[in-house]
Enzyme design. Structure first.
Site, PDB file in Angstrom:
ATOM      1  N   SER A 208       0.901  -1.163   0.021  1.00  0.00           N
ATOM      2  CA  SER A 208      -0.019   0.238  -0.048  1.00  0.00           C
ATOM      3  C   SER A 208       0.619   1.284   0.119  1.00  0.00           C
ATOM      4  CB  SER A 208      -0.904  -0.046   1.223  1.00  0.00           C
ATOM      5  OG  SER A 208      -0.332  -0.085   2.250  1.00  0.00           O
ATOM      6  N   HIS A 261       1.824   4.931   4.274  1.00  0.00           N
ATOM      7  CA  HIS A 261       0.912   5.362   3.284  1.00  0.00           C
ATOM      8  C   HIS A 261       1.467   6.778   3.262  1.00  0.00           C
ATOM      9  CE1 HIS A 261      -2.682   2.632   4.426  1.00  0.00           C
ATOM     10  NE2 HIS A 261      -1.541   1.993   3.976  1.00  0.00           N
TER      11      HIS A 261
END
Length: 280
Positions: A208, A261
Protein backbone atom coordinates in the site's frame (compact mmCIF):
# COMPACT_ATOMS: atom_id res chain seq x y z
CA UNK A 1 4.33 -0.05 -32.17
CA UNK A 2 4.76 2.83 -29.71
CA UNK A 3 2.01 4.19 -27.49
CA UNK A 4 1.96 8.01 -27.35
CA UNK A 5 -1.09 8.80 -25.26
CA UNK A 6 -4.75 8.32 -24.44
CA UNK A 7 -7.78 10.31 -25.56
CA UNK A 8 -11.03 10.30 -23.60
CA UNK A 9 -13.40 9.10 -26.32
CA UNK A 10 -13.54 7.51 -29.77
CA UNK A 11 -14.62 10.73 -31.52
CA UNK A 12 -11.51 12.60 -30.41
CA UNK A 13 -9.31 9.60 -31.13
CA UNK A 14 -10.74 9.20 -34.62
CA UNK A 15 -10.24 12.90 -35.39
CA UNK A 16 -6.58 12.65 -34.41
CA UNK A 17 -6.22 9.38 -36.32
CA UNK A 18 -7.61 11.00 -39.47
CA UNK A 19 -5.18 13.90 -39.17
CA UNK A 20 -2.21 11.58 -38.62
CA UNK A 21 -3.29 9.59 -41.66
CA UNK A 22 -3.23 12.79 -43.71
CA UNK A 23 0.34 13.39 -42.53
CA UNK A 24 1.37 9.92 -43.68
CA UNK A 25 1.62 8.56 -40.12
CA UNK A 26 0.07 5.14 -39.51
CA UNK A 27 -1.51 4.65 -36.09
CA UNK A 28 -3.66 2.18 -34.22
CA UNK A 29 -6.53 2.82 -31.81
CA UNK A 30 -7.12 0.50 -28.86
CA UNK A 31 -9.79 0.69 -26.14
CA UNK A 32 -8.75 1.06 -22.50
CA UNK A 33 -10.54 1.61 -19.22
CA UNK A 34 -9.92 5.35 -19.30
CA UNK A 35 -10.31 6.04 -23.04
CA UNK A 36 -8.70 5.23 -26.37
CA UNK A 37 -4.97 4.47 -26.62
CA UNK A 38 -3.12 5.99 -29.59
CA UNK A 39 -0.18 3.89 -30.83
CA UNK A 40 2.18 4.74 -33.70
CA UNK A 41 3.19 1.95 -36.05
CA UNK A 42 6.63 3.21 -37.16
CA UNK A 43 9.24 4.35 -34.65
CA UNK A 44 10.50 7.12 -36.91
CA UNK A 45 7.05 8.76 -36.79
CA UNK A 46 6.77 8.84 -32.98
CA UNK A 47 8.39 12.24 -32.35
CA UNK A 48 6.26 13.98 -34.97
CA UNK A 49 3.13 12.21 -33.74
CA UNK A 50 3.80 13.30 -30.14
CA UNK A 51 4.11 16.91 -31.28
CA UNK A 52 0.82 16.61 -33.16
CA UNK A 53 -0.85 15.05 -30.10
CA UNK A 54 0.38 17.91 -27.88
CA UNK A 55 -1.14 20.46 -30.27
CA UNK A 56 -4.36 18.45 -30.55
CA UNK A 57 -4.76 18.35 -26.75
CA UNK A 58 -4.28 22.11 -26.56
CA UNK A 59 -6.40 22.98 -29.63
CA UNK A 60 -8.95 20.16 -30.16
CA UNK A 61 -11.28 22.44 -32.15
CA UNK A 62 -8.64 23.53 -34.66
CA UNK A 63 -10.28 23.45 -38.14
CA UNK A 64 -7.43 21.34 -39.49
CA UNK A 65 -8.73 18.30 -37.55
CA UNK A 66 -12.27 18.68 -38.83
CA UNK A 67 -10.93 19.02 -42.37
CA UNK A 68 -8.84 15.89 -41.91
CA UNK A 69 -11.96 13.94 -40.97
CA UNK A 70 -13.60 15.05 -44.21
CA UNK A 71 -10.51 14.27 -46.27
CA UNK A 72 -9.34 11.04 -44.68
CA UNK A 73 -12.17 9.73 -42.48
CA UNK A 74 -13.30 6.15 -43.07
CA UNK A 75 -16.66 4.95 -41.76
CA UNK A 76 -15.35 1.39 -41.93
CA UNK A 77 -12.98 1.94 -39.01
CA UNK A 78 -13.77 -0.31 -36.08
CA UNK A 79 -12.40 -0.87 -32.60
CA UNK A 80 -12.48 -4.41 -31.27
CA UNK A 81 -13.44 -4.29 -27.60
CA UNK A 82 -13.14 -8.03 -27.21
CA UNK A 83 -15.56 -10.23 -25.31
CA UNK A 84 -15.92 -12.32 -22.16
CA UNK A 85 -12.90 -13.79 -20.39
CA UNK A 86 -10.58 -13.49 -23.39
CA UNK A 87 -11.22 -9.77 -23.59
CA UNK A 88 -10.50 -9.35 -19.87
CA UNK A 89 -7.24 -11.31 -20.06
CA UNK A 90 -6.21 -9.43 -23.21
CA UNK A 91 -6.82 -6.08 -21.52
CA UNK A 92 -5.00 -7.20 -18.37
CA UNK A 93 -1.90 -8.19 -20.32
CA UNK A 94 -2.06 -5.23 -22.70
CA UNK A 95 -2.11 -2.74 -19.84
CA UNK A 96 0.73 -4.45 -17.96
CA UNK A 97 4.47 -4.24 -18.44
CA UNK A 98 7.04 -6.88 -17.37
CA UNK A 99 7.69 -5.31 -13.97
CA UNK A 100 3.98 -4.92 -13.28
CA UNK A 101 3.41 -8.61 -13.97
CA UNK A 102 6.48 -9.80 -12.02
CA UNK A 103 5.48 -7.99 -8.82
CA UNK A 104 1.83 -9.02 -9.30
CA UNK A 105 2.81 -12.67 -9.61
CA UNK A 106 5.39 -12.55 -6.82
CA UNK A 107 2.88 -11.14 -4.32
CA UNK A 108 0.38 -13.86 -5.25
CA UNK A 109 2.95 -16.65 -4.87
CA UNK A 110 4.00 -15.32 -1.44
CA UNK A 111 0.36 -15.00 -0.36
CA UNK A 112 -0.41 -18.58 -1.46
CA UNK A 113 2.61 -19.95 0.43
CA UNK A 114 1.55 -18.08 3.57
CA UNK A 115 -1.86 -19.71 3.34
CA UNK A 116 -0.57 -23.22 2.67
CA UNK A 117 1.06 -23.73 6.03
CA UNK A 118 4.27 -21.77 5.45
CA UNK A 119 3.23 -18.48 7.05
CA UNK A 120 5.87 -18.57 9.80
CA UNK A 121 8.68 -19.45 7.41
CA UNK A 122 7.75 -16.84 4.83
CA UNK A 123 7.17 -14.11 7.40
CA UNK A 124 10.42 -15.03 9.12
CA UNK A 125 12.39 -14.55 5.90
CA UNK A 126 10.66 -11.45 4.50
CA UNK A 127 9.46 -9.42 7.50
CA UNK A 128 11.08 -6.22 8.71
CA UNK A 129 14.05 -6.22 11.09
CA UNK A 130 13.02 -7.34 14.58
CA UNK A 131 9.55 -8.58 13.63
CA UNK A 132 10.46 -12.14 14.65
CA UNK A 133 12.17 -11.01 17.84
CA UNK A 134 15.85 -11.45 16.94
CA UNK A 135 17.25 -8.35 15.36
CA UNK A 136 20.91 -9.31 15.84
CA UNK A 137 20.85 -12.21 13.39
CA UNK A 138 19.05 -10.11 10.79
CA UNK A 139 21.47 -7.18 10.68
CA UNK A 140 23.05 -8.19 7.36
CA UNK A 141 19.78 -9.20 5.66
CA UNK A 142 19.39 -5.98 3.66
CA UNK A 143 16.36 -7.20 1.70
CA UNK A 144 14.22 -6.74 4.81
CA UNK A 145 14.09 -3.02 4.09
CA UNK A 146 11.93 -3.83 1.05
CA UNK A 147 10.38 -7.30 1.31
CA UNK A 148 7.65 -6.41 3.87
CA UNK A 149 6.00 -4.63 0.91
CA UNK A 150 5.42 -8.06 -0.66
CA UNK A 151 3.63 -9.51 2.38
CA UNK A 152 -0.18 -9.52 2.57
CA UNK A 153 -2.29 -10.91 5.37
CA UNK A 154 -5.80 -11.25 3.96
CA UNK A 155 -7.57 -11.72 0.64
CA UNK A 156 -9.01 -8.20 0.83
CA UNK A 157 -5.58 -6.79 1.62
CA UNK A 158 -3.84 -8.33 -1.39
CA UNK A 159 -6.81 -7.79 -3.75
CA UNK A 160 -6.99 -4.07 -3.01
CA UNK A 161 -3.24 -3.51 -3.35
CA UNK A 162 -2.75 -5.59 -6.51
CA UNK A 163 -5.74 -4.02 -8.23
CA UNK A 164 -4.24 -0.53 -7.88
CA UNK A 165 -0.71 -1.78 -8.54
CA UNK A 166 -1.87 -3.19 -11.88
CA UNK A 167 -4.10 -0.24 -12.74
CA UNK A 168 -1.62 2.53 -12.03
CA UNK A 169 1.68 0.64 -12.21
CA UNK A 170 0.88 -0.79 -15.63
CA UNK A 171 0.01 2.61 -17.02
CA UNK A 172 3.17 4.20 -15.63
CA UNK A 173 5.34 1.41 -17.00
CA UNK A 174 3.72 1.50 -20.45
CA UNK A 175 3.49 5.27 -20.85
CA UNK A 176 6.44 6.66 -18.90
CA UNK A 177 8.78 3.70 -18.67
CA UNK A 178 9.98 0.70 -16.70
CA UNK A 179 12.76 2.69 -15.01
CA UNK A 180 10.25 5.17 -13.58
CA UNK A 181 8.05 2.41 -12.16
CA UNK A 182 11.09 0.56 -10.79
CA UNK A 183 12.27 3.74 -9.07
CA UNK A 184 8.87 4.29 -7.48
CA UNK A 185 8.71 0.63 -6.43
CA UNK A 186 12.14 0.58 -4.77
CA UNK A 187 11.96 4.00 -3.12
CA UNK A 188 8.31 3.79 -2.03
CA UNK A 189 8.73 0.13 -1.09
CA UNK A 190 11.66 0.94 1.21
CA UNK A 191 11.65 4.42 2.78
CA UNK A 192 8.01 4.28 3.99
CA UNK A 193 8.89 0.99 5.70
CA UNK A 194 11.50 2.86 7.73
CA UNK A 195 8.85 5.36 8.80
CA UNK A 196 6.33 2.66 9.65
CA UNK A 197 8.84 0.70 11.72
CA UNK A 198 9.99 3.82 13.54
CA UNK A 199 6.52 4.99 14.54
CA UNK A 200 4.57 1.73 14.87
CA UNK A 201 7.03 -1.14 15.16
CA UNK A 202 8.20 -3.86 12.73
CA UNK A 203 5.03 -5.94 12.41
CA UNK A 204 3.54 -4.71 9.13
CA UNK A 205 3.38 -5.58 5.46
CA UNK A 206 1.74 -4.78 2.17
CA UNK A 207 2.20 -2.90 -1.07
CA UNK A 208 0.00 0.00 0.00
CA UNK A 209 2.91 2.42 0.51
CA UNK A 210 3.86 1.84 -3.12
CA UNK A 211 0.22 2.17 -4.20
CA UNK A 212 0.00 5.56 -2.50
CA UNK A 213 3.17 6.58 -4.33
CA UNK A 214 1.61 5.60 -7.66
CA UNK A 215 -1.55 7.55 -6.85
CA UNK A 216 0.50 10.64 -5.96
CA UNK A 217 2.62 10.29 -9.08
CA UNK A 218 -0.34 9.93 -11.45
CA UNK A 219 -2.16 12.84 -9.82
CA UNK A 220 0.79 15.18 -10.41
CA UNK A 221 1.47 13.94 -13.94
CA UNK A 222 -2.13 14.37 -15.09
CA UNK A 223 -2.01 17.99 -13.92
CA UNK A 224 1.42 18.93 -15.24
CA UNK A 225 2.07 16.53 -18.10
CA UNK A 226 -1.27 15.39 -19.61
CA UNK A 227 0.31 14.25 -22.89
CA UNK A 228 1.64 11.17 -21.08
CA UNK A 229 -1.93 9.91 -20.80
CA UNK A 230 -1.88 9.27 -17.04
CA UNK A 231 -5.22 10.10 -15.44
CA UNK A 232 -7.36 9.36 -12.41
CA UNK A 233 -10.69 10.68 -11.11
CA UNK A 234 -10.09 13.57 -8.66
CA UNK A 235 -12.40 11.82 -6.20
CA UNK A 236 -9.94 8.94 -5.93
CA UNK A 237 -7.22 11.25 -4.65
CA UNK A 238 -9.66 12.75 -2.15
CA UNK A 239 -10.77 9.32 -0.93
CA UNK A 240 -7.16 8.11 -0.63
CA UNK A 241 -6.20 11.08 1.54
CA UNK A 242 -9.40 10.75 3.58
CA UNK A 243 -8.69 7.05 4.17
CA UNK A 244 -5.20 7.94 5.39
CA UNK A 245 -6.54 10.63 7.74
CA UNK A 246 -9.10 8.20 9.19
CA UNK A 247 -6.29 5.70 9.68
CA UNK A 248 -4.19 8.18 11.64
CA UNK A 249 -7.25 9.04 13.71
CA UNK A 250 -7.82 5.37 14.54
CA UNK A 251 -11.31 5.38 13.03
CA UNK A 252 -10.88 2.48 10.59
CA UNK A 253 -12.12 -1.04 11.43
CA UNK A 254 -8.75 -2.57 10.54
CA UNK A 255 -5.10 -1.78 11.25
CA UNK A 256 -3.40 0.25 8.51
CA UNK A 257 0.22 1.21 7.87
CA UNK A 258 -0.51 4.93 8.10
CA UNK A 259 3.10 6.13 8.18
CA UNK A 260 3.92 4.01 5.13
CA UNK A 261 0.91 5.47 3.31
CA UNK A 262 1.99 9.02 4.05
CA UNK A 263 5.59 8.34 3.10
CA UNK A 264 4.55 6.67 -0.15
CA UNK A 265 2.23 9.51 -1.10
CA UNK A 266 4.95 12.13 -0.53
CA UNK A 267 7.44 10.11 -2.58
CA UNK A 268 4.98 9.80 -5.47
CA UNK A 269 4.18 13.51 -5.42
CA UNK A 270 7.87 14.41 -5.40
CA UNK A 271 8.73 12.01 -8.23
CA UNK A 272 5.80 13.35 -10.24
CA UNK A 273 7.07 16.92 -9.91
CA UNK A 274 10.60 15.87 -10.92
CA UNK A 275 9.47 13.86 -13.95
CA UNK A 276 6.91 16.40 -15.14
CA UNK A 277 9.67 19.02 -15.40
CA UNK A 278 11.60 16.69 -17.70
CA UNK A 279 8.66 16.18 -20.04
CA UNK A 280 7.31 19.75 -20.18
Amino acid sequence: MTEIGVLPNIRAAQALSDYLKGQGIACQLEPAAEGIIISIVKDQDVKTAEEILDHFLSHPNDPRYLQASWDHGDSRNRIDYGSSAQGIVREFLRDSGPLTLIIFGLCIVIFILMNMGYANQVFGQLSYFGAIGSFGNEASEWWRFFTPSLLHFSLMHISFNLLWWWYFGGKIEKRVGLVTLLTLLIVAGTLPNLLQAHFSGPNFGGLSGVVYALIGYVWVMQQRCPQKGLAMPPALMVMSVLWMILGFAGLLPTATANSAHLGGLLIGLAQGVIDSKRYQ
